[in-house]
Design an enzyme around this catalytic site. Structure first.
Site, PDB file in Angstrom:
ATOM      1  N   GLY A  12       0.791  -1.241   0.000  1.00 48.45           N
ATOM      2  CA  GLY A  12       0.000   0.000   0.000  1.00 48.45           C
ATOM      3  C   GLY A  12       0.815   1.278   0.000  1.00 48.45           C
ATOM      4  O   GLY A  12       0.326   2.331   0.426  1.00 48.45           O
ATOM      5  N   SER A  13       2.046   1.221  -0.536  1.00 51.96           N
ATOM      6  CA  SER A  13       2.867   2.444  -0.487  1.00 51.96           C
ATOM      7  C   SER A  13       2.320   3.536  -1.415  1.00 51.96           C
ATOM      8  O   SER A  13       2.483   4.729  -1.132  1.00 51.96           O
ATOM      9  CB  SER A  13       4.330   2.135  -0.813  1.00 51.96           C
ATOM     10  OG  SER A  13       4.493   1.838  -2.178  1.00 51.96           O
ATOM     11  N   ASN A  14       1.672   3.153  -2.505  1.00 54.31           N
ATOM     12  CA  ASN A  14       1.080   4.186  -3.371  1.00 54.31           C
ATOM     13  C   ASN A  14      -0.094   4.859  -2.674  1.00 54.31           C
ATOM     14  O   ASN A  14      -0.255   6.080  -2.750  1.00 54.31           O
ATOM     15  CB  ASN A  14       0.629   3.573  -4.707  1.00 54.31           C
ATOM     16  CG  ASN A  14       1.767   3.506  -5.700  1.00 54.31           C
ATOM     17  OD1 ASN A  14       2.221   4.532  -6.190  1.00 54.31           O
ATOM     18  ND2 ASN A  14       2.259   2.309  -5.952  1.00 54.31           N
ATOM     19  N   MET A  90      -4.170  -6.618  -7.047  1.00 50.61           N
ATOM     20  CA  MET A  90      -3.665  -7.633  -7.975  1.00 50.61           C
ATOM     21  C   MET A  90      -4.738  -8.643  -8.382  1.00 50.61           C
ATOM     22  O   MET A  90      -4.451  -9.828  -8.557  1.00 50.61           O
ATOM     23  CB  MET A  90      -2.454  -8.345  -7.355  1.00 50.61           C
ATOM     24  CG  MET A  90      -1.327  -7.402  -6.941  1.00 50.61           C
ATOM     25  SD  MET A  90      -0.744  -6.304  -8.269  1.00 50.61           S
ATOM     26  CE  MET A  90       0.320  -7.439  -9.156  1.00 50.61           C
ATOM     27  N   ARG A  91      -5.947  -8.186  -8.553  1.00 49.06           N
ATOM     28  CA  ARG A  91      -7.024  -9.053  -9.043  1.00 49.06           C
ATOM     29  C   ARG A  91      -7.535  -8.501 -10.359  1.00 49.06           C
ATOM     30  O   ARG A  91      -7.684  -7.280 -10.510  1.00 49.06           O
ATOM     31  CB  ARG A  91      -8.211  -9.065  -8.064  1.00 49.06           C
ATOM     32  CG  ARG A  91      -7.875  -9.472  -6.660  1.00 49.06           C
ATOM     33  CD  ARG A  91      -7.579 -10.928  -6.505  1.00 49.06           C
ATOM     34  NE  ARG A  91      -8.621 -11.788  -7.041  1.00 49.06           N
ATOM     35  CZ  ARG A  91      -8.458 -13.098  -7.268  1.00 49.06           C
ATOM     36  NH1 ARG A  91      -7.295 -13.672  -7.040  1.00 49.06           N
ATOM     37  NH2 ARG A  91      -9.448 -13.822  -7.744  1.00 49.06           N
ATOM     38  N   ILE A  92      -7.810  -9.398 -11.291  1.00 50.65           N
ATOM     39  CA  ILE A  92      -8.438  -8.979 -12.543  1.00 50.65           C
ATOM     40  C   ILE A  92      -9.914  -8.731 -12.269  1.00 50.65           C
ATOM     41  O   ILE A  92     -10.582  -9.544 -11.618  1.00 50.65           O
ATOM     42  CB  ILE A  92      -8.252 -10.061 -13.617  1.00 50.65           C
ATOM     43  CG1 ILE A  92      -6.741 -10.179 -13.865  1.00 50.65           C
ATOM     44  CG2 ILE A  92      -9.040  -9.711 -14.888  1.00 50.65           C
ATOM     45  CD1 ILE A  92      -6.333 -10.615 -15.222  1.00 50.65           C
ATOM     46  N   ASN A 107      -5.936   3.214 -12.224  1.00 49.64           N
ATOM     47  CA  ASN A 107      -4.966   2.195 -11.824  1.00 49.64           C
ATOM     48  C   ASN A 107      -3.558   2.728 -12.062  1.00 49.64           C
ATOM     49  O   ASN A 107      -3.357   3.575 -12.932  1.00 49.64           O
ATOM     50  CB  ASN A 107      -5.175   0.934 -12.675  1.00 49.64           C
ATOM     51  CG  ASN A 107      -4.203  -0.178 -12.337  1.00 49.64           C
ATOM     52  OD1 ASN A 107      -3.993  -0.506 -11.166  1.00 49.64           O
ATOM     53  ND2 ASN A 107      -3.576  -0.762 -13.351  1.00 49.64           N
ATOM     54  N   HIS A 109       0.225   1.238 -13.076  1.00 47.32           N
ATOM     55  CA  HIS A 109       0.887   0.050 -13.607  1.00 47.32           C
ATOM     56  C   HIS A 109       2.385   0.334 -13.685  1.00 47.32           C
ATOM     57  O   HIS A 109       2.800   1.390 -14.181  1.00 47.32           O
ATOM     58  CB  HIS A 109       0.338  -0.279 -14.999  1.00 47.32           C
ATOM     59  CG  HIS A 109       0.976  -1.492 -15.590  1.00 47.32           C
ATOM     60  ND1 HIS A 109       0.686  -2.770 -15.143  1.00 47.32           N
ATOM     61  CD2 HIS A 109       1.923  -1.628 -16.548  1.00 47.32           C
ATOM     62  CE1 HIS A 109       1.426  -3.631 -15.814  1.00 47.32           C
ATOM     63  NE2 HIS A 109       2.181  -2.974 -16.671  1.00 47.32           N
ATOM     64  N   SER A 136       2.786   4.080 -15.263  1.00 45.66           N
ATOM     65  CA  SER A 136       1.672   4.767 -15.919  1.00 45.66           C
ATOM     66  C   SER A 136       0.456   4.754 -15.005  1.00 45.66           C
ATOM     67  O   SER A 136       0.152   3.730 -14.386  1.00 45.66           O
ATOM     68  CB  SER A 136       1.273   4.044 -17.210  1.00 45.66           C
ATOM     69  OG  SER A 136       2.395   3.795 -18.033  1.00 45.66           O
ATOM     70  N   THR A 141     -10.227   0.231 -18.287  1.00 45.54           N
ATOM     71  CA  THR A 141     -11.234  -0.243 -19.240  1.00 45.54           C
ATOM     72  C   THR A 141     -11.145  -1.771 -19.256  1.00 45.54           C
ATOM     73  O   THR A 141     -10.312  -2.344 -18.545  1.00 45.54           O
ATOM     74  CB  THR A 141     -10.967   0.321 -20.648  1.00 45.54           C
ATOM     75  OG1 THR A 141      -9.628  -0.028 -21.019  1.00 45.54           O
ATOM     76  CG2 THR A 141     -11.131   1.834 -20.694  1.00 45.54           C
ATOM     77  N   ASP A 145      -4.781  -3.351 -18.452  1.00 41.90           N
ATOM     78  CA  ASP A 145      -3.713  -2.352 -18.609  1.00 41.90           C
ATOM     79  C   ASP A 145      -3.790  -1.610 -19.949  1.00 41.90           C
ATOM     80  O   ASP A 145      -2.764  -1.245 -20.526  1.00 41.90           O
ATOM     81  CB  ASP A 145      -2.323  -2.998 -18.441  1.00 41.90           C
ATOM     82  CG  ASP A 145      -2.158  -3.656 -17.077  1.00 41.90           C
ATOM     83  OD1 ASP A 145      -2.721  -3.135 -16.098  1.00 41.90           O
ATOM     84  OD2 ASP A 145      -1.475  -4.688 -16.985  1.00 41.90           O
ATOM     85  N   GLU A 174       6.394   6.215  -9.120  1.00 38.46           N
ATOM     86  CA  GLU A 174       4.950   5.993  -8.924  1.00 38.46           C
ATOM     87  C   GLU A 174       4.413   6.930  -7.842  1.00 38.46           C
ATOM     88  O   GLU A 174       3.322   7.490  -7.962  1.00 38.46           O
ATOM     89  CB  GLU A 174       4.689   4.541  -8.503  1.00 38.46           C
ATOM     90  CG  GLU A 174       5.006   3.525  -9.578  1.00 38.46           C
ATOM     91  CD  GLU A 174       4.651   2.101  -9.151  1.00 38.46           C
ATOM     92  OE1 GLU A 174       3.628   1.902  -8.487  1.00 38.46           O
ATOM     93  OE2 GLU A 174       5.423   1.188  -9.487  1.00 38.46           O
TER      94      GLU A 174
HETATM   95  C1  GAR Z   1       3.196  -1.048  -7.489  1.00 38.56           C
HETATM   96  O1  GAR Z   1       4.470  -1.138  -8.071  1.00 38.56           O
HETATM   97  C2  GAR Z   1       2.119  -1.007  -8.555  1.00 38.56           C
HETATM   98  O2  GAR Z   1       2.505  -0.308  -9.706  1.00 38.56           O
HETATM   99  C3  GAR Z   1       1.966  -2.485  -8.849  1.00 38.56           C
HETATM  100  O3  GAR Z   1       2.040  -3.112  -7.609  1.00 38.56           O
HETATM  101  C4  GAR Z   1       2.855  -2.327  -6.748  1.00 38.56           C
HETATM  102  C5  GAR Z   1       2.085  -2.052  -5.476  1.00 38.56           C
HETATM  103  O4  GAR Z   1       2.876  -1.416  -4.513  1.00 38.56           O
HETATM  104  N1  GAR Z   1       0.730  -2.741  -9.513  1.00 38.56           N
HETATM  105  C6  GAR Z   1       0.561  -3.688 -10.417  1.00 38.56           C
HETATM  106  O5  GAR Z   1       1.448  -4.437 -10.759  1.00 38.56           O
HETATM  107  C7  GAR Z   1      -0.838  -3.769 -10.989  1.00 38.56           C
HETATM  108  N2  GAR Z   1      -0.910  -4.750 -12.015  1.00 38.56           N
HETATM  109  P1  GAR Z   1       2.214  -0.715  -3.262  1.00 38.56           P
HETATM  110  O6  GAR Z   1       1.265  -1.754  -2.657  1.00 38.56           O
HETATM  111  O7  GAR Z   1       3.349  -0.431  -2.347  1.00 38.56           O
HETATM  112  O8  GAR Z   1       1.500   0.503  -3.743  1.00 38.56           O
END
Ligand code: GAR
Length: 209
Positions: A12-14, A90-92, A107, A109, A136, A141, A145, A174
């Protein structure tokens, strides 16, 4: 005040970067909740430490994607989301879920889309020998990605990089672009035109680090 619901699967750092930027810059926004697809997701602890309602909806307890997504959709609607932020979720997602939140579902990526959609982007960038990599933020949609790109950050691939060093450089990028993209959305500055996103008034949609 607009409300954001964030979906996470791990660290969850983002999400943390978005919340901290909002706090530092005094955004008028309500972080209505964070939902993880399993209770061990570390980002839930950060949410609780900030008084943000934190929930786990265990995907393993649902027999089908449709059933999991229906539970997720119901919770997000209960929380009242103007914007749904996927931050390492990380779920579709099913087409029905995506259609329900279309235009308010974004999202991040870890690649310069359309290069390297999917998983293991850093390993694949190194294998491909690219000299530039990045991240990105895009509207979601139905194609994985593939949605309209809001902004991107590029970082160099340096001699001696491995997937971990490259991932760390991309992650720092990011943390710069995701808060920026969320703020643009909240300020009503984004227009989707075809498969492109325009920022009004214009501002660079690429950061080079
Ligand atoms: C991030 O690098 C994000 O871009 C990626 O997972 C990481 C989550 O880090 N997302 C994907 O790969 C989506 N397909 P975080 O939990 O520290 O934010």
């Amino acid at each position: 005040m607009p409300s954001i619901v964030t979906l996470i699967s791990g660290r969850g750092s983002n999400f943390e970067a978005i919340v901290k930027t909002a706090q530092n810059e005094g955004w008028p926004v309500n972080f209505a909740g964070v939902i993880a697809n399993h209770s061990a997701a570390k980002g839930l602890d950060f949410a609780r430490s900030q008084g943000i309602p934190a929930f786990a909806i265990e995907h393993r307890e649902h027999a089908t994607r449709e059933s999991f997504d229906a539970a997720l959709m119901q919770k997000i609607d209960e929380l009242g989301a103007d914007l749904v932020v996927l931050a390492g979720f990380m779920r579709i997602l099913t087409p029905g879920f995506i259609r329900h939140f279309e235009g308010r579902l974004i999202n991040i990526h870890p690649a310069l889309l359309p290069a390297f959609p999917g998983l293991h982007t850093h390993e694949r960038a190194l294998e491909a020998g690219v000299v530039e990599h990045g991240a990105s933020v895009h509207f979601v949609t139905e194609g994985v990605d593939e949605g309209p790109i809001i902004c991107q950050a590029s970082v160099p691939v340096l001699p001696g990089d491995d997937a971990d060093s490259l991932a760390a450089r991309v992650l720092a990028a990011e943390h710069q672009i995701y808060p920026r993209a969320v703020k643009w959305f909240l300020d009503g500055r984004l227009r989707i035109v075809g498969n492109q996103v325009q920022v009004q008034p214009p501002e660079s949609q690429l950061i080079k680090l």
